[in-house]
Structures are given as structure tokens and as C-alpha cells.
Design a protein around this motif. Structure first.
Motif, PDB file in Angstrom:
ATOM      1  N   HIS A  59       5.297 -16.473 -13.337  1.00 44.90           N
ATOM      2  CA  HIS A  59       4.728 -15.715 -12.230  1.00 44.90           C
ATOM      3  C   HIS A  59       5.759 -14.822 -11.543  1.00 44.90           C
ATOM      4  N   SER A  60       5.258 -13.810 -10.864  1.00 41.05           N
ATOM      5  CA  SER A  60       6.040 -12.964  -9.959  1.00 41.05           C
ATOM      6  C   SER A  60       7.325 -12.458 -10.601  1.00 41.05           C
ATOM      7  N   LEU A  85      14.620 -11.629  -0.324  1.00 42.46           N
ATOM      8  CA  LEU A  85      13.294 -11.304  -0.829  1.00 42.46           C
ATOM      9  C   LEU A  85      12.831 -12.397  -1.776  1.00 42.46           C
ATOM     10  N   LEU A  86      11.776 -13.090  -1.378  1.00 45.96           N
ATOM     11  CA  LEU A  86      11.224 -14.090  -2.277  1.00 45.96           C
ATOM     12  C   LEU A  86       9.976 -13.508  -2.920  1.00 45.96           C
ATOM     13  N   TYR A  87       9.891 -13.639  -4.237  1.00 47.54           N
ATOM     14  CA  TYR A  87       8.741 -13.106  -4.951  1.00 47.54           C
ATOM     15  C   TYR A  87       8.103 -14.261  -5.709  1.00 47.54           C
ATOM     16  N   THR A  88       7.144 -14.911  -5.088  1.00 47.37           N
ATOM     17  CA  THR A  88       6.538 -16.102  -5.667  1.00 47.37           C
ATOM     18  C   THR A  88       5.126 -16.269  -5.112  1.00 47.37           C
ATOM     19  N   PRO A  89       4.209 -16.799  -5.933  1.00 46.04           N
ATOM     20  CA  PRO A  89       2.859 -17.025  -5.411  1.00 46.04           C
ATOM     21  C   PRO A  89       2.770 -18.234  -4.478  1.00 46.04           C
ATOM     22  N   ILE A 104       0.668 -11.433 -11.077  1.00 43.22           N
ATOM     23  CA  ILE A 104       1.316 -10.184 -10.663  1.00 43.22           C
ATOM     24  C   ILE A 104       0.786  -9.847  -9.280  1.00 43.22           C
ATOM     25  N   HIS A 105       1.649  -9.810  -8.297  1.00 45.62           N
ATOM     26  CA  HIS A 105       1.216  -9.550  -6.920  1.00 45.62           C
ATOM     27  C   HIS A 105       2.327  -8.819  -6.177  1.00 45.62           C
ATOM     28  N   PRO A 106       2.014  -8.259  -5.013  1.00 47.76           N
ATOM     29  CA  PRO A 106       3.054  -7.519  -4.286  1.00 47.76           C
ATOM     30  C   PRO A 106       4.155  -8.443  -3.750  1.00 47.76           C
ATOM     31  N   ILE A 107       5.325  -7.875  -3.526  1.00 47.21           N
ATOM     32  CA  ILE A 107       6.451  -8.630  -2.959  1.00 47.21           C
ATOM     33  C   ILE A 107       6.215  -8.813  -1.465  1.00 47.21           C
ATOM     34  N   ARG A 108       6.615  -9.976  -0.955  1.00 44.90           N
ATOM     35  CA  ARG A 108       6.516 -10.200   0.494  1.00 44.90           C
ATOM     36  C   ARG A 108       7.901 -10.392   1.072  1.00 44.90           C
ATOM     37  N   MET A 161      -1.131  -5.171  -9.753  1.00 46.57           N
ATOM     38  CA  MET A 161      -0.381  -5.705  -8.618  1.00 46.57           C
ATOM     39  C   MET A 161      -1.196  -5.626  -7.317  1.00 46.57           C
ATOM     40  N   MET A 182       5.342 -19.561   1.608  1.00 44.30           N
ATOM     41  CA  MET A 182       6.714 -19.689   2.091  1.00 44.30           C
ATOM     42  C   MET A 182       6.989 -21.064   2.702  1.00 44.30           C
TER      43      MET A 182
END
Lengths: 249, 78
Positions: free
Chosen positions: A128-129, B2-6, A151-155, A196, B9
Motif C-alpha cells: 500500500h501507499s 510525511l507518513l503515507y499509509t492507509p 493508492i491514495h493521496p498523501i496526508r 489516487m 495516524m
């Protein structure tokens, strides 16, 4: 005297000469029975090295212990050693990751992409991601039929200021990921962006989940397959690599 | 960062503030950061080395438990 100082003193008094002693070897044998319920596996000399990317990809921040993590500062020198090694001819990268730090993930992906040795990635469970750029960084990629890729936007974590600059910054960070993925796979940029930012697919987020074959259909991954096909492909690539070297000579 | 994960948090970062007992030790040629898990045992957190081969050494992988005697007791020293 602190442990550290003692240890260092020992180091000065007597330079260790030999390899780890046998009690250490015995304890590894005991450990494998205790931890995995099985005897030590027979040692097989292999020209393939297997790198596993699991759990969270840990970056600048040490993750709390409930996370399973892949430490990038450990993976990077490993890749250096693998590139230099005369025994290792190909690298199999197995992914089952929920993503993690953007910088660390991109660092690993760039390192894998720039290796001169043949590389094959296999996505099992999930990639993922930030696992997506790592999955596409190899020469050839596989995904298991049941594996998924989100696939998703960055937070942004931490304090987020609600100004246009925040959005621009995020956009910039996102572009790094998008550019890497489109450069190393067959997915067009517009398609990746569409996946995305798609709405209505994920319950808590915008984005898309690709299951197995769907990742091939959009051009992200090369083939559906498992361990057998991944190893076979890697061996083929190693042969090709050898033939190339011979051809040049 | 920057964390990029589903993952949410809160799940990822839960317990971040908890202090951990790290100490630095040199075993053989390798300096490493260990986390003390009991009086007699520590867990490898990371290696500090410029030799890339150290990072492929199966006995030095992060998460490996190191007995305190390994770097305190001269006889069982590497």
C-alpha cells in the motif's frame, strides 16, 4: 562503571580475534525450535538474496513498538553490500507493507531501481501507499492474486496550517511519488492520478484499492504470480545479464 | 514528517511519547544502539557502521536479542 565503558575497555584490552563462539550457534538452534517450532533449516547456497519489506516503512521517526517496521537505514547499506557482493546475482524483494515514511520509501525505491543486478518484486498481502513505488522499482514485478495495493493521496501528520502553501507542498510531495511510479511502470500519469483521487471506493479516504489482476490491468505491475514464477523470472533475468556480459567481452 | 499509509495516524503513532531505554555498545568492530529489555538482555535497534556487510550479518539484525554477558563477560566475548 557503565556497561558501555566496560565494553569499550574490554575492546582496548584484548582485540577479539575469532568468530562468534559455538554457544552462540547452539542458542540460535534452540531459538529456532522455540520461536518457530522447527529445526534449523538446512543451509542452501543461493545466488539470490531475498529482501523483505514488511509492516511500516520506518523513516526519520522511530515507530512505537506495536508497529512492525522495515528500517530504511538498515536496508540501504544492505543494498550497497548486495550490489558489491560477488556471490549474489539477483535480488528478490517481497513486499507486505502498509506504507510509511515517504522519504524512506522513496529512498529504498530509488536504491532498488538503480541496482545493476537483476531485481524482481513480489507483492503478497498488501503493497500500500509508499509500498507502490517500491513494488514498481524492480526490473520485473509480480503481485499475488489476492494481494492488494491502495493508492491514495498523501496526508500530513502533525500541525497543518490551513494556507494555500500547505496544499502546494503536499502536491509537490505527491508529484515525487507519482513521477517515480510512472517512470518505473507502464501506468500513465493521468491514470495514476485518477486512481489516487477517486471518490466512493474507500470507506474512510479517497483513492482506490487494486486487487491482484487489477494492478496489471492499469499497468502498475507486470504479472500476476507467486513465488515460483518470481524465482523463475529472476533466474531468467540473471541468465540474460550473464549473456550480456559475455556478449560484451 | 510525511507518513503515507492507509492506517490511521492514531494507530501508527500510539505510544510514541513513551521513553525507551537505549544505550550504545560496541561489540567487535560494530557499534550499535541497543534497547534494554531486561537486566540481562538487550535488543538491537540499529547498527552504526560504515561496513555494508555488517548489515547483512544475520546475527546483527535489528530485533535480535543480545545477552548482556556478550559485552560484559570477557570469556563469552565475540
Amino acid at each position: 562503571m557503565s556497561k558501555k565503558v566496560k565494553a569499550q575497555n574490554l575492546e582496548h584490552e584484548e582485540k577479539p580475534s575469532s568468530k562468534p563462539q559455538t554457544t552462540a550457534e547452539n542458542s540460535t538452534k534452540d531459538d529456532s525450535i522455540k520461536e518457530f517450532g522447527q529445526l534449523e533449516l538446512p543451509e542452501v547456497k543461493s545466488n539470490i538474496h531475498c529482501l523483505t519489506i514488511i509492516g511500516q516503512i520506518e523513516g526519520h521517526l522511530v515507530m512505537p513498538p506495536q508497529n512492525k517496521t522495515t528500517k530504511y537505514e538498515h536496508i540501504l547499506p544492505q543494498l550497497v553490500a548486495l550490489e558489491q557482493s560477488t556471490e549474489v546475482q539477483g535480488i528478490l524483494i517481497i513486499l507486505n507493507t502498509v506504507g510509511g515514511d515517504v522519504e524512506a520509501g522513496l529512498a529504498i525505491a530509488e536504491m532498488i531501481a538503480s541496482l545493476s543486478k537483476p531485481t524482481v518484486t513480489l507483492v503478497l498481502g498488501g503493497g500500500h501507499s509508499i509500498g507502490v513505488p517500491i513494488a514498481v522499482s524492480s526490473d520485473y514485478s509480480f503481485i499475488a492474486e489476492t494481494a492488494t495495493m491502495t493508492i491514495h493521496p498523501i496526508r500530513l501528520s502533525g500541525l497543518v496550517i490551513g494556507v494555500p502553501q500547505t496544499y502546494e507542498y503536499l502536491d509537490k510531495m505527491q508529484d515525487r511519488v507519482i513521477r517515480f511510479v510512472t517512470r518505473h511502470s507502464n501506468i500513465p500519469e493521468a491514470k495514476f492520478r485518477e486512481l489516487m483521487f477517486r471518490t466512493g471506493e474507500l470507506a474512510r479516504d479517497i483513492g482506490t484499492v487494486l486487487v491482484g489482476k487489477e494492478a496489471i490491468d492499469v499497468g502498475l505491475i507486470d504479472e500476476v504470480g507467486g513465488l515460483g514464477s518470481a524465482i523463475k523470472k529472476l533466474k531468467d533475468l540473471i541468465e540474460l545479464c550473464r549473456a550480456d556480459i559475455k556478449g560484451e567481452m | 514528517m510525511l507518513l503515507y499509509t492507509p492506517l490511521p495516524m492514531e494507530v501508527v503513532l500510539e505510544g510514541l511519547e513513551k521513553a525507551r531505554d537505549y544505550h550504545e555498545v560496541q561489540i567487535g568492530d560494530v557499534t550499535m544502539i541497543l534497547e534494554r529489555i531486561s537486566d540481562s538482555e538487550s535488543k538491537i535497534v540499529k547498527l552504526i557502521s560504515t561496513n555494508p556487510n555488517d548489515f547483512l550479518n544475520p546475527t546483527l539484525q535489528p530485533g535480535k536479542i543480545v545477552s548482556a554477558t556478550l559485552f560484559l563477560d570477557k570469556n563469552s566475548y565475540l
